[in-house]
Design an enzyme around this catalytic site. Structure first.
Site, PDB file in Angstrom:
ATOM      1  N   GLU A 195       6.148  -1.037  -1.503  1.00  0.00           N
ATOM      2  CA  GLU A 195       6.891   0.609  -3.573  1.00  0.00           C
ATOM      3  C   GLU A 195       8.277   1.287  -2.830  1.00  0.00           C
ATOM      4  O   GLU A 195       8.163   1.681  -1.543  1.00  0.00           O
ATOM      5  CB  GLU A 195       5.645   1.055  -3.577  1.00  0.00           C
ATOM      6  CG  GLU A 195       5.919   2.200  -4.497  1.00  0.00           C
ATOM      7  CD  GLU A 195       4.349   2.599  -5.618  1.00  0.00           C
ATOM      8  OE1 GLU A 195       3.290   2.200  -4.187  1.00  0.00           O
ATOM      9  OE2 GLU A 195       4.448   2.848  -6.572  1.00  0.00           O
ATOM     10  N   ASN A 197       0.757  -1.735 -13.839  1.00  0.00           N
ATOM     11  CA  ASN A 197       0.286  -1.270 -12.848  1.00  0.00           C
ATOM     12  C   ASN A 197      -0.513  -0.409 -13.359  1.00  0.00           C
ATOM     13  O   ASN A 197       0.473   0.643 -13.941  1.00  0.00           O
ATOM     14  CB  ASN A 197       1.082  -1.233 -11.667  1.00  0.00           C
ATOM     15  CG  ASN A 197       0.494  -0.120 -10.836  1.00  0.00           C
ATOM     16  OD1 ASN A 197      -0.646  -1.006  -9.599  1.00  0.00           O
ATOM     17  ND2 ASN A 197       0.449   1.120 -10.175  1.00  0.00           N
ATOM     18  N   GLU A 198      -2.198  -0.707 -12.712  1.00  0.00           N
ATOM     19  CA  GLU A 198      -3.088   0.470 -12.902  1.00  0.00           C
ATOM     20  C   GLU A 198      -2.795   1.200 -14.412  1.00  0.00           C
ATOM     21  O   GLU A 198      -2.560   2.377 -14.054  1.00  0.00           O
ATOM     22  CB  GLU A 198      -3.273   1.720 -11.951  1.00  0.00           C
ATOM     23  CG  GLU A 198      -3.454   0.770 -10.061  1.00  0.00           C
ATOM     24  CD  GLU A 198      -3.257   1.777  -9.401  1.00  0.00           C
ATOM     25  OE1 GLU A 198      -3.378   2.878  -9.519  1.00  0.00           O
ATOM     26  OE2 GLU A 198      -4.447   1.387  -8.023  1.00  0.00           O
ATOM     27  N   TYR A 226      -9.025   0.082  -2.114  1.00  0.00           N
ATOM     28  CA  TYR A 226      -8.538   0.529  -1.061  1.00  0.00           C
ATOM     29  C   TYR A 226     -10.006   0.731  -0.065  1.00  0.00           C
ATOM     30  O   TYR A 226     -11.163   1.500  -0.669  1.00  0.00           O
ATOM     31  CB  TYR A 226      -7.493   1.837  -1.536  1.00  0.00           C
ATOM     32  CG  TYR A 226      -6.503   1.114  -1.554  1.00  0.00           C
ATOM     33  CD1 TYR A 226      -5.628   1.249  -0.691  1.00  0.00           C
ATOM     34  CD2 TYR A 226      -6.611   1.870  -2.952  1.00  0.00           C
ATOM     35  CE1 TYR A 226      -4.162   1.008  -1.183  1.00  0.00           C
ATOM     36  CE2 TYR A 226      -4.922   0.808  -3.229  1.00  0.00           C
ATOM     37  CZ  TYR A 226      -3.827   1.131  -2.153  1.00  0.00           C
ATOM     38  OH  TYR A 226      -3.179   0.517  -2.818  1.00  0.00           O
ATOM     39  N   GLU A 274      -3.106  -4.744  -3.982  1.00  0.00           N
ATOM     40  CA  GLU A 274      -3.162  -3.739  -3.410  1.00  0.00           C
ATOM     41  C   GLU A 274      -4.602  -3.502  -2.675  1.00  0.00           C
ATOM     42  O   GLU A 274      -5.690  -3.546  -3.458  1.00  0.00           O
ATOM     43  CB  GLU A 274      -3.601  -2.207  -4.040  1.00  0.00           C
ATOM     44  CG  GLU A 274      -1.795  -2.563  -4.250  1.00  0.00           C
ATOM     45  CD  GLU A 274      -1.449  -0.574  -5.610  1.00  0.00           C
ATOM     46  OE1 GLU A 274      -2.387  -0.115  -5.330  1.00  0.00           O
ATOM     47  OE2 GLU A 274      -1.111  -0.820  -6.655  1.00  0.00           O
ATOM     48  N   GLN A 282       0.851  -0.789   2.663  1.00  0.00           N
ATOM     49  CA  GLN A 282       1.909  -1.665   2.483  1.00  0.00           C
ATOM     50  C   GLN A 282       2.918  -2.150   3.262  1.00  0.00           C
ATOM     51  O   GLN A 282       2.390  -1.644   4.598  1.00  0.00           O
ATOM     52  CB  GLN A 282       2.541  -0.800   1.258  1.00  0.00           C
ATOM     53  CG  GLN A 282       1.990   0.391   0.418  1.00  0.00           C
ATOM     54  CD  GLN A 282       3.167   0.358  -0.614  1.00  0.00           C
ATOM     55  OE1 GLN A 282       4.186   0.749  -0.831  1.00  0.00           O
ATOM     56  NE2 GLN A 282       2.387   1.251  -2.207  1.00  0.00           N
TER      57      GLN A 282
HETATM   58  O1  AHR Z   1      -0.034   2.191  -2.231  1.00  0.00           O
HETATM   59  C1  AHR Z   1      -0.283   3.360  -3.377  1.00  0.00           C
HETATM   60  C2  AHR Z   1      -0.135   3.383  -4.692  1.00  0.00           C
HETATM   61  O2  AHR Z   1      -1.875   3.096  -4.933  1.00  0.00           O
HETATM   62  C3  AHR Z   1       0.139   2.786  -5.801  1.00  0.00           C
HETATM   63  O3  AHR Z   1       1.042   3.723  -5.634  1.00  0.00           O
HETATM   64  C4  AHR Z   1      -0.873   3.011  -6.875  1.00  0.00           C
HETATM   65  O4  AHR Z   1      -0.638   1.770  -7.674  1.00  0.00           O
HETATM   66  C5  AHR Z   1      -2.268   2.488  -6.576  1.00  0.00           C
HETATM   67  O5  AHR Z   1      -2.729   3.483  -6.922  1.00  0.00           O
END
Ligand code: AHR
Length: 481
Positions: free
Chosen positions: A24, A171-172, A238, A294, A343
């Site tokens: 990103e 995205n999101e 995450y 992600e 990432q």
């Molecule tokens: O990976 C960091 C961020 O986490 C991304 O930009 C977003 O999609 C998520 O909240």
């Protein structure tokens, strides 16, 4: 007790795309991590740093997701084409409010992919972009013939169109991508995706924005309203060391946070199972892929760095997270068709960290290296012994068997034995990544503290493999048939 490896049974294919990366415009991922510019003293190929490319090639990166993330829903692709010095300067409001000069744009992204030999996963802008903008980007990238966008691409130096294998529609969208409700997004998805055309015989695989973690209602609504119009739907999860406190340190953490981070990563299994069950209602044949685009550890940033840059260290604990999560993806290979760790460089659970001209490989990188044998292999079912802090995965490819084992105990070695059924071997080779302390990591002064080493602590005889793994380690034994 011995683990039975059912080598004779047919299993699903573990898509190589499960080993995908995410890059990103965030912090020092693209700028510094990938892009240094042609005038840099750091060796580069048309601006892309070569040490990073060489390292990533060694782990067979199959696909890169770009340009975001949250950045994607603010990205206007026309800002990033044409002569670099004339490109518009913008503010990256999501990530540190820094100035973005747009020197890395569509052409540079495809050049990176060429160097890596990877496929494209481009994420389009639904949050602040128009349908026309999205339609024109796809035309610009993929149409070979005469058209306003194809001609513009040619004027900008790329006669040939590119292959866009995957395209994300927002995205999101439940958060940074527009704060939408699922019903509203699902309708917008139906509209936007209509104009993501196939300009060639190569179908563009369209990915809808899926839920955050356990938002099962989002999955239900979007699948109900839009399933026939998508090829895949995303999921973000995450791993956190604490759900209640601020981001926890990446180094120098207490033992309870070793376990809490791993437990949070292991939640991926439950999430995939439950989301997949909802998907089954609307897609019983499993045509639609679950795309975990992600995932990874989200920890506190390194001291003294910009909090908006998400630059964190990476330890043997993150190697455990990588190994355990990849094992989960393998077990769900019938539904999970792609995943993109967050990432690729210098951000969150990165493969590589850079500082000026220096670059280090993280423990997570070494797990991806150890696991590359599973890419596009057939998952092999097993049954038998289970131990609290041990997890393993087995796959078969080109007549060889790859067995990867993770021992996530902090203090105990573990021994396992595998009955390989009718599989006869000719030779074998093993590799290991291990830590001596919970936060063992590499630094720019000590680059190989946690690195891939030859692994010899196994015995292979008469269709039987026994292995002993030290605590805090991941190993792969590749058995040649
Ligand atoms: O990976 C960091 C961020 O986490 C991304 O930009 C977003 O999609 C998520 O909240």
């Amino acid at each position: 007790m011995t683990i039975k490896v059912l080598t004779g049974k047919k299993g699903p294919q573990i898509s190589k795309y499960i080993y995908g990366q995410f890059a990103e415009h965030l912090g020092r991922c693209i700028y510094e991590g990938v892009w240094v510019g042609e005038d840099s003293d750091i060796p580069n190929n048309k601006g892309i740093r070569l040490d990073v490319v060489e390292a990533l090639k060694d782990i067979n990166v199959p696909v890169v997701r770009w340009p975001g993330g949250c950045f994607a829903d603010e990205y206007h692709w026309k800002d990033g084409i044409g002569s670099q010095i004339d490109r518009k300067t913008i503010v990256n409001t999501h990530w540190g409010g820094v100035v973005e000069n747009n020197h890395f744009g569509t052409h540079e992204f495809f050049h990176l992919l060429d160097l890596l030999g990877a496929d494209a996963y481009v994420n389009g802008n639904v949050g602040s972009g128009t349908v026309q903008e999205m339609q024109e980007w796809v035309e610009y990238m993929t149409f070979e013939g005469e058209s306003p966008m194809a001609n513009l691409r040619k004027e900008n130096g790329s006669e040939k169109a590119w292959d866009v294998k995957f395209f994300g529609v927002g995205n999101e969208s439940w958060g940074c991508g527009g704060n939408m409700r699922p019903e509203y997004y699902a309708d917008l998805y139906r509209r936007y995706q209509t104009y993501v055309r196939d300009y060639t015989d190569q179908h563009v695989y369209k990915i809808a924005c899926g839920p955050n973690i356990d938002d099962y209602n989002w999955m239900e609504q979007v699948m109900k309203i839009a399933a026939p119009f998508m090829d895949g739907i995303s999921l973000h999860h995450y791993a956190l060391a604490s759900e209640w406190e601020d981001k926890r340190p990446a180094l120098g953490f207490p033992e309870k946070e070793w376990h809490s981070l791993i437990e949070s990563a292991l939640k991926m299994d439950e999430l995939i199972t439950k989301h997949s069950t909802i998907m089954d209602k609307y897609d019983p044949d499993k045509r639609v892929g679950l795309i975990v685009d992600e995932w990874g550890s989200w920890l506190d940033v390194e001291k003294g760095t910009n909090p908006g840059f998400l630059y964190q260290q990476n330890t043997i604990r993150d190697a455990m997270v990588a190994s355990l999560t990849l094992n989960i993806f393998h077990r769900h290979a019938d539904r999970v068709r792609m995943a993109n760790i967050a990432q690729m460089v210098n951000v969150l659970q990165a493969m590589l960290l850079t500082e000026g001209e220096k670059m280090i490989k993280t423990p997570t990188y070494h797990v991806f290296d150890l696991y590359k044998y599973h890419q596009d292999a057939e998952l092999v079912d097993t049954y038998g012994e289970s131990k609290t802090f041990v997890d393993y995965t087995v796959s078969k490819k080109d007549g060889n068997l790859a067995i990867s084992i993770c021992n996530y105990s902090v203090d105990t070695s573990e021994s396992l034995s595998f009955d390989l059924n009718e599989f006869t071997h000719t030779s074998a080779e093993g590799w290991i990544v291990a830590g001596d302390v919970m936060d063992a990591h590499n630094s720019f002064d000590d680059t190989d503290k946690v690195a891939k080493k030859a692994f010899k602590d196994y015995n292979l005889e008469d269709r039987h493999l026994s292995v002993t793994l030290p605590p805090m380690s991941v190993a792969t034994v590749l058995i040649k048939g």
